[in-house]
Design a protein around this motif. Sequence first.
Motif, mmCIF file in Angstrom:
data_model
loop_
_atom_site.group_PDB
_atom_site.id
_atom_site.type_symbol
_atom_site.label_atom_id
_atom_site.label_comp_id
_atom_site.label_asym_id
_atom_site.label_seq_id
_atom_site.Cartn_x
_atom_site.Cartn_y
_atom_site.Cartn_z
ATOM 1 N N ARG A 36 0.791 -1.245 0.001
ATOM 2 C CA ARG A 36 0.025 0.087 0.042
ATOM 3 C C ARG A 36 0.899 1.234 0.147
ATOM 4 O O ARG A 36 2.148 1.272 0.484
ATOM 5 C CB ARG A 36 -0.846 0.088 1.163
ATOM 6 N N SER A 38 0.890 4.000 2.021
ATOM 7 C CA SER A 38 1.183 4.037 3.226
ATOM 8 C C SER A 38 2.381 2.995 3.884
ATOM 9 O O SER A 38 3.210 3.616 4.524
ATOM 10 C CB SER A 38 0.055 3.918 4.367
ATOM 11 N N ASP A 39 2.444 1.874 3.318
ATOM 12 C CA ASP A 39 3.321 0.981 3.752
ATOM 13 C C ASP A 39 4.897 1.551 2.948
ATOM 14 O O ASP A 39 5.711 1.343 3.606
ATOM 15 C CB ASP A 39 3.214 -0.311 3.170
ATOM 16 N N ARG A 67 -0.375 0.174 -10.466
ATOM 17 C CA ARG A 67 -1.064 0.824 -9.517
ATOM 18 C C ARG A 67 -2.297 -0.046 -9.618
ATOM 19 O O ARG A 67 -3.153 -0.141 -10.519
ATOM 20 C CB ARG A 67 -1.454 2.231 -9.904
ATOM 21 N N HIS A 70 -8.481 -0.321 -5.173
ATOM 22 C CA HIS A 70 -9.521 -1.095 -4.814
ATOM 23 C C HIS A 70 -10.535 -0.056 -4.195
ATOM 24 O O HIS A 70 -10.615 0.755 -3.572
ATOM 25 C CB HIS A 70 -9.369 -1.994 -3.548
ATOM 26 N N LYS A 76 -8.397 2.103 -1.248
ATOM 27 C CA LYS A 76 -7.218 1.373 -0.860
ATOM 28 C C LYS A 76 -6.409 1.202 -2.319
ATOM 29 O O LYS A 76 -7.041 0.921 -3.357
ATOM 30 C CB LYS A 76 -7.473 -0.059 -0.358
ATOM 31 N N GLU A 78 -2.591 -0.064 -4.015
ATOM 32 C CA GLU A 78 -1.517 -0.753 -3.749
ATOM 33 C C GLU A 78 -0.708 -0.684 -4.997
ATOM 34 O O GLU A 78 -1.289 -0.336 -6.303
ATOM 35 C CB GLU A 78 -1.869 -1.972 -3.524
#
Length: 107
Positions: A36, A38-39, A67, A70, A76, A78
Motif C-alpha cells: 500500500r 502508506s506501507d 497501481r 480497490h 485502498k 496498492e
Amino acid sequence: MTPSSAAKGVEAALRLIEGRWKLVILFHLFGGHVLRFSDLERAIPGISQKMLIQQLRQMEADGMVRRIVHHQVPPKVEYCLTDWGQSLCPALDSLLKWTARKPAGAS
C-alpha cells in the motif's frame, strides 16, 4: 550493436531509474511484494508524500509499476512491479555484486 548505440541504450535505461528514490522503491517491491502507499511511505524514511507520488506515477507511466485501486471505503491503493519491472532485479543484483568487487583503495 555499436558502441554508440549501446551507450544510447544504457543512457535510456538509466533515465528510467534515475532519481534519488526510484531504486529504493524498486527494491521494496522486488520479489512480488504488493504494498500500500502508506506501507511504502513508512518503509522509506525521508521521502515526502509528494515525491513518493511523483516517483510512483513516473514509474507507472514507464511501465515498471502497476497501481491497483480497490474501490472501497476508505480507498485502498496498492503498488507492485509489472513483469517488466520485476525483470530489472537480476540486472540490479549484478550491479550490486560488481560494486562489491571494487578493488581496495579505489576511490
